[in-house]
Write an enzyme that holds these catalytic residues in place. Structure first.
Site, PDB file in Angstrom:
ATOM      1  N   ASP A   1       0.862  -1.195   0.000  1.00  0.00           N
ATOM      2  CA  ASP A   1       0.000   0.000   0.000  1.00  0.00           C
ATOM      3  C   ASP A   1       0.894   1.238   0.000  1.00  0.00           C
ATOM      4  O   ASP A   1       2.040   1.182   0.442  1.00  0.00           O
ATOM      5  CB  ASP A   1      -0.897  -0.013   1.252  1.00  0.00           C
ATOM      6  CG  ASP A   1      -2.172   0.826   1.097  1.00  0.00           C
ATOM      7  OD1 ASP A   1      -2.040   2.048   0.828  1.00  0.00           O
ATOM      8  OD2 ASP A   1      -3.262   0.284   1.238  1.00  0.00           O
TER       9      ASP A   1
ATOM     10  N   ASP B   1       3.314   1.927  -4.454  1.00  0.00           N
ATOM     11  CA  ASP B   1       2.365   2.706  -5.257  1.00  0.00           C
ATOM     12  C   ASP B   1       2.072   1.849  -6.488  1.00  0.00           C
ATOM     13  O   ASP B   1       2.971   1.603  -7.304  1.00  0.00           O
ATOM     14  CB  ASP B   1       3.002   4.039  -5.655  1.00  0.00           C
ATOM     15  CG  ASP B   1       2.066   4.896  -6.503  1.00  0.00           C
ATOM     16  OD1 ASP B   1       1.074   4.350  -7.041  1.00  0.00           O
ATOM     17  OD2 ASP B   1       2.337   6.099  -6.636  1.00  0.00           O
ATOM     18  N   VAL B   2       0.831   1.415  -6.620  1.00  0.00           N
ATOM     19  CA  VAL B   2       0.517   0.461  -7.697  1.00  0.00           C
ATOM     20  C   VAL B   2       0.654   1.054  -9.098  1.00  0.00           C
ATOM     21  O   VAL B   2       0.596   0.316 -10.088  1.00  0.00           O
ATOM     22  CB  VAL B   2      -0.895  -0.164  -7.534  1.00  0.00           C
ATOM     23  CG1 VAL B   2      -0.955  -1.036  -6.298  1.00  0.00           C
ATOM     24  CG2 VAL B   2      -1.985   0.906  -7.530  1.00  0.00           C
TER      25      VAL B   2
ATOM     26  N   TYR C   1     -14.571   5.747 -13.271  1.00  0.00           N
ATOM     27  CA  TYR C   1     -14.575   4.598 -12.353  1.00  0.00           C
ATOM     28  C   TYR C   1     -15.219   3.386 -13.036  1.00  0.00           C
ATOM     29  O   TYR C   1     -14.686   2.274 -12.998  1.00  0.00           O
ATOM     30  CB  TYR C   1     -15.335   4.985 -11.080  1.00  0.00           C
ATOM     31  CG  TYR C   1     -15.286   3.960  -9.964  1.00  0.00           C
ATOM     32  CD1 TYR C   1     -14.164   3.838  -9.141  1.00  0.00           C
ATOM     33  CD2 TYR C   1     -16.366   3.125  -9.704  1.00  0.00           C
ATOM     34  CE1 TYR C   1     -14.122   2.910  -8.111  1.00  0.00           C
ATOM     35  CE2 TYR C   1     -16.338   2.194  -8.675  1.00  0.00           C
ATOM     36  CZ  TYR C   1     -15.220   2.088  -7.878  1.00  0.00           C
ATOM     37  OH  TYR C   1     -15.189   1.163  -6.853  1.00  0.00           O
TER      38      TYR C   1
ATOM     39  N   THR D   1     -16.646   5.002   1.188  1.00  0.00           N
ATOM     40  CA  THR D   1     -18.083   5.332   1.223  1.00  0.00           C
ATOM     41  C   THR D   1     -18.477   6.157   2.445  1.00  0.00           C
ATOM     42  O   THR D   1     -19.636   6.552   2.572  1.00  0.00           O
ATOM     43  CB  THR D   1     -18.937   4.038   1.193  1.00  0.00           C
ATOM     44  OG1 THR D   1     -18.435   3.141   2.183  1.00  0.00           O
ATOM     45  CG2 THR D   1     -18.901   3.384  -0.167  1.00  0.00           C
TER      46      THR D   1
END
Ligand code: NAI
Length: 265
Positions: free
Chosen positions: A44, A74-75, A167, A205
């Site tokens: 992460d 960092d992906v 998204y 959320t």
């Protein structure tokens, strides 16, 4: 302390890399994997959970018999993903890759969204799944002992929502990438599946796109057959199944974890 209910040894002897595992769904996946016996690389950009609490790898170390290590990753950086997958070598080599890291925004009409923001979202939510899968698959093919890749998509990968086109585009891409990789890698005994959660209670959320606890959230619940939002553990349990040998003949599957929302109403 172990939870007797959740300890079934379903992932005994396996080693997993979970991206976005500091917080929310990724944290639950990493923790449930460890409870089921898997050693976990927690990958992460941040170490502290967004929702607070001890870092995931420390929680795993103190609450389970499994091993866990945090890798700053960092992906959007292939070298970071490579390092995360290589870290699993410390445990004996990767068996399961979970591409979970993701962000929500930008929101709004296409007339308002900046292309740069779109590109950033695609880099985090879709390109990273390609690169993470590529790196993991290369190792898995080399190890010649099968394996599993689990990708986290969304209900938004199955239908359009006018306010979040980037998204939806990324999550639909994750779904079809998953199907294609299942076809590509199946002959090597590598299974590739995707999970499509409905609304789940995480920082995404409660903070980024506040639904939980709002009037809108209450109204949403009434449209869901089970009349509740998902918890990160609901998604994690599906991931445990897909990663485990119980799902030995399951590949190219998109598993809904949405309380029944998608296939009703
Ligand atoms: P979250 O915001 O609670 O956790 C996401 C984690 O990903 C954070 O720890 C964050 O630091 C990490 N992350 C973000 N960008 C990163 C990057 N570039 N490199 C590495 N790590 C990065 O979000 P949540 O809800 O746990 O989401 C996880 C996944 O589930 C995402 O792919 C999301 O799109 C998906 N999802 C979430 C739903 C929800 O209602 N919460 C519903 C459907 C899908």
């Amino acid at each position: 302390m172990k939870n007797a209910f959740t300890m079934n040894g379903l992932l005994d002897g396996k080693n997993a890399v979970v991206t976005g595992a500091a917080s929310g769904i990724g944290r639950a996946i990493a923790t449930r994997f460890a409870e089921e016996g898997a050693n976990v690389v927690v990958a992460d950009v941040r170490e502290e959970p967004r929702q607070g609490g001890v870092p995931t790898h420390e929680r795993i170390q103190s609450e389970t018999d499994a091993d866990a290590v945090y890798v700053e990753c960092d992906v959007t950086e292939a070298a970071d993903l490579e390092a995360a997958v290589e870290t699993a070598d410390e445990f004996g080599g990767i068996d399961v890759m979970v591409n979970n890291a993701g962000i929500f925004g930008p929101m709004g009409s296409i007339t308002e969204i900046d292309f740069e923001d779109y590109r950033e979202l695609m880099a985090i939510n879709l390109d990273s799944v390609f690169v993470g899968s590529k790196i993991a698959a290369t190792k898995l093919v080399d190890q010649d002992d099968g394996g599993a890749i689990v990708n986290v998509s969304s209900l938004a990968g199955l239908q359009g929502y006018g306010e979040i086109a980037p998204y939806c585009t990324a999550k639909a891409g994750v779904r079809n990438l998953t199907y294609s990789l299942a076809d590509d890698l199946g002959p090597h005994g590598i299974r590739v599946n995707t999970i499509h959660p409905g609304e789940v209670e995480t920082a995404l959320t409660t903070q980024d796109f506040p639904v939980v606890g709002t009037e809108q959230g209450e109204a949403l619940k009434q449209t869901i057959p089970l009349r509740k939002l998902g918890q990160p553990e609901d998604v994690a349990n599906a991931a445990v199944f897909l990663a485990s040998d119980m799902a030995g003949h399951v590949t190219a599957e998109s598993l809904l974890v949405d309380g029944g929302a998608r296939n009703t109403s």
